[in-house]
Each structure stands twice: as C-alpha cells, then as structure tokens.
Design a protein around this motif. Structure first.
Motif, PDB file in Angstrom:
ATOM      1  N   VAL A  20      13.649 -64.801  11.505  1.00 30.41           N
ATOM      2  CA  VAL A  20      13.170 -63.720  12.363  1.00 30.41           C
ATOM      3  C   VAL A  20      14.176 -63.438  13.485  1.00 30.41           C
ATOM      4  N   VAL A  21      14.709 -64.485  14.087  1.00 28.50           N
ATOM      5  CA  VAL A  21      15.661 -64.337  15.194  1.00 28.50           C
ATOM      6  C   VAL A  21      16.914 -63.575  14.760  1.00 28.50           C
ATOM      7  N   THR A  22      17.340 -63.764  13.527  1.00 23.78           N
ATOM      8  CA  THR A  22      18.587 -63.133  13.058  1.00 23.78           C
ATOM      9  C   THR A  22      18.361 -61.823  12.320  1.00 23.78           C
ATOM     10  N   ASP A  23      17.123 -61.373  12.205  1.00 25.34           N
ATOM     11  CA  ASP A  23      16.820 -60.075  11.587  1.00 25.34           C
ATOM     12  C   ASP A  23      16.787 -59.022  12.697  1.00 25.34           C
ATOM     13  N   PHE A  24      17.962 -58.750  13.252  1.00 27.76           N
ATOM     14  CA  PHE A  24      18.077 -57.885  14.431  1.00 27.76           C
ATOM     15  C   PHE A  24      17.505 -56.501  14.205  1.00 27.76           C
ATOM     16  N   GLU A  25      17.720 -55.953  13.019  1.00 33.17           N
ATOM     17  CA  GLU A  25      17.272 -54.587  12.750  1.00 33.17           C
ATOM     18  C   GLU A  25      15.749 -54.452  12.791  1.00 33.17           C
ATOM     19  N   SER A  26      15.023 -55.558  12.684  1.00 33.35           N
ATOM     20  CA  SER A  26      13.558 -55.519  12.784  1.00 33.35           C
ATOM     21  C   SER A  26      13.049 -55.722  14.214  1.00 33.35           C
ATOM     22  N   TYR A  27      13.916 -56.031  15.151  1.00 29.93           N
ATOM     23  CA  TYR A  27      13.476 -56.279  16.528  1.00 29.93           C
ATOM     24  C   TYR A  27      12.580 -55.167  17.095  1.00 29.93           C
ATOM     25  N   PRO A  28      12.899 -53.875  16.874  1.00 27.79           N
ATOM     26  CA  PRO A  28      12.028 -52.836  17.454  1.00 27.79           C
ATOM     27  C   PRO A  28      10.577 -52.904  16.943  1.00 27.79           C
ATOM     28  N   LEU A  29      10.357 -53.558  15.807  1.00 23.84           N
ATOM     29  CA  LEU A  29       9.007 -53.682  15.260  1.00 23.84           C
ATOM     30  C   LEU A  29       8.164 -54.717  15.998  1.00 23.84           C
ATOM     31  N   TRP A  30       8.820 -55.685  16.654  1.00 23.07           N
ATOM     32  CA  TRP A  30       8.036 -56.761  17.265  1.00 23.07           C
ATOM     33  C   TRP A  30       8.465 -57.156  18.678  1.00 23.07           C
ATOM     34  N   ALA A  31       9.677 -56.873  19.066  1.00 25.55           N
ATOM     35  CA  ALA A  31      10.150 -57.238  20.412  1.00 25.55           C
ATOM     36  C   ALA A  31       9.802 -56.085  21.360  1.00 25.55           C
ATOM     37  N   SER A  32       8.855 -56.306  22.244  1.00 30.83           N
ATOM     38  CA  SER A  32       8.263 -55.232  23.034  1.00 30.83           C
ATOM     39  C   SER A  32       9.263 -54.411  23.850  1.00 30.83           C
ATOM     40  N   ASP A  33      10.341 -55.002  24.336  1.00 32.44           N
ATOM     41  CA  ASP A  33      11.282 -54.260  25.172  1.00 32.44           C
ATOM     42  C   ASP A  33      12.414 -53.591  24.386  1.00 32.44           C
ATOM     43  N   ILE A  34      12.553 -53.901  23.102  1.00 31.59           N
ATOM     44  CA  ILE A  34      13.641 -53.351  22.288  1.00 31.59           C
ATOM     45  C   ILE A  34      13.185 -52.050  21.640  1.00 31.59           C
ATOM     46  N   LYS A  35      13.906 -50.976  21.904  1.00 31.18           N
ATOM     47  CA  LYS A  35      13.546 -49.655  21.380  1.00 31.18           C
ATOM     48  C   LYS A  35      14.383 -49.254  20.169  1.00 31.18           C
ATOM     49  N   ALA A  36      15.644 -49.676  20.102  1.00 25.85           N
ATOM     50  CA  ALA A  36      16.519 -49.329  18.971  1.00 25.85           C
ATOM     51  C   ALA A  36      17.605 -50.393  18.828  1.00 25.85           C
ATOM     52  N   VAL A  37      18.040 -50.608  17.581  1.00 27.79           N
ATOM     53  CA  VAL A  37      19.069 -51.604  17.275  1.00 27.79           C
ATOM     54  C   VAL A  37      20.039 -51.015  16.255  1.00 27.79           C
ATOM     55  N   GLU A  38      21.331 -51.272  16.475  1.00 25.48           N
ATOM     56  CA  GLU A  38      22.341 -50.879  15.493  1.00 25.48           C
ATOM     57  C   GLU A  38      23.324 -52.034  15.323  1.00 25.48           C
ATOM     58  N   VAL A  39      23.480 -52.507  14.085  1.00 26.42           N
ATOM     59  CA  VAL A  39      24.481 -53.523  13.798  1.00 26.42           C
ATOM     60  C   VAL A  39      25.824 -52.810  13.717  1.00 26.42           C
ATOM     61  N   VAL A  40      26.743 -53.209  14.589  1.00 23.46           N
ATOM     62  CA  VAL A  40      28.041 -52.543  14.704  1.00 23.46           C
ATOM     63  C   VAL A  40      29.084 -53.196  13.811  1.00 23.46           C
ATOM     64  N   ARG A  41      29.020 -54.535  13.696  1.00 19.03           N
ATOM     65  CA  ARG A  41      30.036 -55.256  12.925  1.00 19.03           C
ATOM     66  C   ARG A  41      29.419 -56.501  12.311  1.00 19.03           C
ATOM     67  N   ARG A  42      29.820 -56.811  11.079  1.00 21.24           N
ATOM     68  CA  ARG A  42      29.336 -57.994  10.360  1.00 21.24           C
ATOM     69  C   ARG A  42      30.504 -58.895   9.996  1.00 21.24           C
ATOM     70  N   ASP A  43      30.193 -60.180   9.753  1.00 22.39           N
ATOM     71  CA  ASP A  43      31.233 -61.109   9.308  1.00 22.39           C
ATOM     72  C   ASP A  43      31.312 -61.088   7.779  1.00 22.39           C
ATOM     73  N   ASP A  44      32.154 -61.947   7.215  1.00 25.67           N
ATOM     74  CA  ASP A  44      32.357 -61.984   5.762  1.00 25.67           C
ATOM     75  C   ASP A  44      31.097 -62.402   5.010  1.00 25.67           C
ATOM     76  N   SER A  45      30.154 -63.045   5.696  1.00 28.43           N
ATOM     77  CA  SER A  45      28.884 -63.454   5.081  1.00 28.43           C
ATOM     78  C   SER A  45      27.784 -62.419   5.323  1.00 28.43           C
ATOM     79  N   SER A  46      28.158 -61.250   5.854  1.00 29.60           N
ATOM     80  CA  SER A  46      27.217 -60.159   6.149  1.00 29.60           C
ATOM     81  C   SER A  46      26.314 -60.418   7.349  1.00 29.60           C
ATOM     82  N   ARG A  47      26.612 -61.455   8.132  1.00 29.10           N
ATOM     83  CA  ARG A  47      25.819 -61.712   9.342  1.00 29.10           C
ATOM     84  C   ARG A  47      26.287 -60.774  10.449  1.00 29.10           C
TER      85      ARG A  47
END
Length: 149
Positions: A20-47
């Motif tokens: 859950v902690v590393t599923d950043f794109e889902s944060y707006p669904l459950w983290a009350s203060d987060i309104k939008a999330v965009e992953v800008v860069r990933r590593d070779d393992s897609s993290r």
C-alpha cells in the motif's frame, strides 16, 4: 533539525503494508490530504523513483516532488524533497517491522520546512497532524484491503 515521528500497529503483514505504501498512484483514493499523484520517473525494476503530488498542506494547496530510496526495502521506504512550491524540506520514511504474527509496527518520520518560516511550535503541530493522518489513513486502507479479500 527536529524529526517528528509516530508509530502505530496495523493488523497486516509488513509486505501487505509495504504494498500500500508503495502504490503511490492510489494515494488519492485513501490518503485524505493527497489530491493528485504523478509518477515522474521509475527505476529499472519499474519502482517509482520520483513522484509529484498535489496536496492540501498547511492550509493551502501545495505541489511537491519526492525522490524515493528503496535501499532498505521492504522494511523501510524513505524519501527526500526534490522540488516544492511551499516547502523547502519534506524528508521522511515509513519503517515497517513485524510486531507479532500478522501485525506490523509502522513508524512514520517526517522533517518539514516551509519556504516562508513559521514558528517552531506551529511546524511541530502541523507535522504531527500530517503524520497522524497519514498513519490512520494507511491503517484504514491496509485493513480494508485485507477485509475485502
């Protein structure tokens, strides 16, 4: 620099919490203060290595980009601020450790500084509110995911 910290126990395994902690794109669904999330860069393992957030913070809308460190994964996820419009520092971590079978002790640490300085007691109160909300939101999300299985 003072680091604010709080710990809770979640009725889940460390790996369930980490997912859950590393599923950043889902944060707006459950983290009350987060309104939008965009992953800008990933590593070779897609993290996600860099993630941009739009959040409600310190009584207004804020945008910031965090850079993540997976060195101690899956027991710790840490981050540092890369850029921010109202913050000059927003560094922290989630530490996860099994407290007993199927229970995880989650510790959230945060060190924040605003571009426009506030009195120390105001910052400590704001950090404490952010941490408490983040941990409670996380606990509810993880435990509801498990209940839905």
């Amino acid at each position: 620099m003072e680091i604010a910290s709080e710990t809770i126990v979640v009725k889940a395994t460390p790996s369930e919490c980490y997912a859950v902690v590393t599923d950043f794109e889902s944060y707006p669904l459950w983290a009350s203060d987060i309104k939008a999330v965009e992953v800008v860069r990933r590593d070779d393992s897609s993290r996600p290595l860099e993630v941009t957030y739009r959040a409600t913070a310190f009584g207004r809308s804020a945008s910031y980009t965090l850079s993540y460190d997976y060195t101690k994964a899956p027991y710790e996820l840490s981050w540092v601020l890369k850029t921010g419009d109202i913050v000059s520092k927003l560094d922290g971590s989630y530490s996860l450790s099994e407290s007993e079978e199927n229970f995880t002790q989650v510790t959230y640490q945060l060190s924040a500084e605003l571009i426009v300085p506030f009195p120390g007691f105001v910052m400590r109160r704001a950090e404490s509110k952010i941490i408490h909300a983040a941990l409670e939101d996380l606990r509810q999300r993880v435990e509801s995911n498990i209940a839905a299985k």
